[in-house]
Design an enzyme around this catalytic site. Sequence first.
Site, PDB file in Angstrom:
ATOM      1  CE  LYS A 435      51.880  40.609  38.652  1.00 37.81           C
ATOM      2  NZ  LYS A 435      51.432  39.377  39.336  1.00 37.81           N
ATOM      3  NE  ARG A 516      36.578  41.001  37.240  1.00 34.00           N
ATOM      4  CZ  ARG A 516      36.983  41.410  36.045  1.00 34.00           C
ATOM      5  NH1 ARG A 516      37.993  42.240  35.943  1.00 34.00           N
ATOM      6  NH2 ARG A 516      36.375  40.976  34.963  1.00 34.00           N
ATOM      7  CD  GLU A 545      31.487  45.473  33.467  1.00 26.36           C
ATOM      8  OE1 GLU A 545      32.163  45.179  32.453  1.00 26.36           O
ATOM      9  OE2 GLU A 545      31.992  45.837  34.536  1.00 26.36           O
ATOM     10  CG  HIS A 564      35.347  47.308  32.705  1.00 20.04           C
ATOM     11  ND1 HIS A 564      34.775  46.102  32.984  1.00 20.04           N
ATOM     12  CD2 HIS A 564      36.651  47.186  33.071  1.00 20.04           C
ATOM     13  CE1 HIS A 564      35.686  45.267  33.474  1.00 20.04           C
ATOM     14  NE2 HIS A 564      36.834  45.922  33.531  1.00 20.04           N
ATOM     15  CB  ALA A 567      42.811  47.829  31.174  1.00 19.82           C
TER      16      ALA A 567
END
Length: 829
Positions: A435, A516, A545, A564, A567
């Site tokens: 996606k 990732r 992380e 990160h 999103a």
Amino acid sequence: MSKGMLLFFFFIALLAHARFVRPEELQPKNIFILAGQSNMAGRGGIITDPETKALKWDGKIPPQSNPNTNILQLDLNKTWVQAHEPLHVQIDYGKTCGIGPGMPFANAILAKDPSYGAIGLVPCAKGGTSIRQWAWGTEYYNRLVDRAKASLQCGGKLQALLWYQGETDTKEKSDAMLYKTRLEKFIQDVRHDLNSPDLPIILVAIASAEGPFIDTEQTKMAVTTSWNLIFTKPLNKTITITTTPPCSLSLSWRLSLPSTFTLSSPRTNSRINANSFVVMAMMNARPTILVAEKLGDAGLQLLKKVANVDCSYNLSPEELCTKISLCDALIVRSGTKVTREVFESSGGRLKVVGRAGVGIDNVDISAATEHGCLVVNAPTANTIAAAEHGIALLAAMSRNIAQANASLKAGKWQRNKYVGVSLVGKTLAVMGFGKVGSEVARRAKGLGMHVIAHDPYSPADRAHAIGVELVTFDEALLSADFISLHMPLTPATSKMFNDDAFSKMKKGVRIVNVARGGVIDEEALIRALDSGIVAQAALDVFTEEPPPNDSKVVQHESLTVTPHLGASTTEAQEGVAIEVAEAVVGALKGELAATAVNAPMVLAEVLSALAPFVALTEKLGRLAVQLVATGGSGVKSVKLTYASARSPDDLDTRLLRATVTKGLIEPISSVFVNLVNADFIAKQRGLKITEELFQLDGSPENPLEFIQVHIANVESKFASAIADSGDIIVEGRVKDGKPHLTKVGSFAVDVSLEGSLILCRQVDQPGIIGKVGSILAEANVNVSFMSVGRTAPGKQAVMTIGVDEDPSGETLKKIGGIPAIEEFVLLKL
């Protein structure tokens, strides 16, 4: 008139004015079953016997344990009588060792709502027993069901079953998980046999010095249940039960107890101080969802409508393992590791893990599957945000935006140092064409880039539709000017970009990673940057992380880094929160989520079409395994035959295979089987299940005509169930929306799969049906249906009888004594 006659008439007059309770009036409106493996664990006050030195009941009765006239009790003759004493003479079938909380429980309810009506208590407990002795088909189980059914003959309403848990099975921590699964199976069977699928179950467990596991680790008691638990230290004479949230302890559809109420404590001796009182409410109890990382408010509000939501962030692994035993669902982002230890610590209570995002490499999928826990993610809501961030890093890296910004803010004007490169006409290799990868490709095409992609699982026509060429891994490395990574972290992709991969790249290549962190060997990347093979890189994700402050990756001048943020847009955060919340709530309701990652995705329309066959397949499995004779090597080979007019590509049988597996395994084990773990459980038990489609002519509108279950290489306790092939065969189909049994062995039958079945092989002659019916009628066993299948007139026949109540052993013996009956078997559904 004589003096004697005057006295007689005076006595009659007294009777006329006296208020007597007639037998027909002893009909409770609301019925509670008292069952369990403990003798109520209550001894009132405790004293030491001077002779034996053992602890014993002191004979004193707390006032809360005294019965009132609105409490009735089903005696051993299955007759309602007014409860006249608080002991469990009849609850424990003659044992008078103390006082249990059953009577105080009924008194507490009546005190809260006197209009609730007469409460009938149905005693079925047996002290000192283990959960195994209460399994389906055992003496105690059958007695419980028999007495419960008898209690309903007066028309009362069954409100709940109070289960008194003993300590026999929980003395060791290792026993807890097994106890939980057996208890769940017991509850499932009781609800089924009482035809009450929503029957509330309330667990009351009182620990004593007999149970060191409970005493020393009472907070771990949750591993023996799957529902909300309330722990309270005992007081001197009373125990206060506090429910969270208020009214989660619901005893009926119209009565909810307040958030706090008090019952009498059977303990008054302060010498025994390591006790716990546990109450578990199943009816209307809201599940608990642990949110371990920040989630958007829209998602939280959705969760709070149906569950207790515990937002606890930055938990250590130990804290997570401690909390998880009290949770039905867990929601995480990428920072929380959901390991095997987490699933083991949940004790089976954890039903679903929701990953607020796409990647699920921080969740141990195999452990989740083994424990029957569904894992869902939110793969669509942050797709655009992640793709946009990838493009942003691509542009920022190529034009040195981050470095130039820092330089200018430091008071420098270094235009010549930060000359960038253009994107137009350059080749971008998208590694992972899912996606996010495909959305990055679309945007890169809009920037005038030539886009190629590598993804071994992506169809070529999907890539061609947006003008992207699929190539091999090595071809992508050799020809790319820019590489954008979008693959999941798996054992196969871990450190995929290592020294060997970098050596195959164009000199001066630029790399972006918003997937990732672990897919890049970070030390190898530093070497490639220092050698000039990689000109620049932009990373949003890291192996660790957050990365340490002295990380070479973070400090390298040719690296652009973000914490990160893929999103991290307002829209994506809300979208992810809603998407994962909807998936988790659906899973807790028993719905299959389209975003499930460890269960086969079954489309909504397929679920709807197969719904009537789900009950059929489970019941066929239950019937088939009960027909297997004991003493053999067990069931190892099962074949499922589906008769359908649909083609194999149009018939998704995964759900049916799972429910057959459930029916085959659950009746003979303590294992809980669902769609998530069905194949794993079958494999673990050495059960090989094969499927065969028998294609029919006709309209494919109806998904299935009939289903057969074949069990090979076993003996049968009912020889007629073995067909000419040597297999036990049962066949069924759906009629008017209900499952029916249509074949046993080589004999055709036609009975609805409800209640219990009696199969009889007989010589086909007149009068047999009447004789069997008369025996069942004499035993007050109601026959719901009857069917006879025969090979030929006057030859052999199989009679199938559906009964509402299970016949006693004596009744079955009488049926077997009919000369024409050659064999029979009772099967429970």
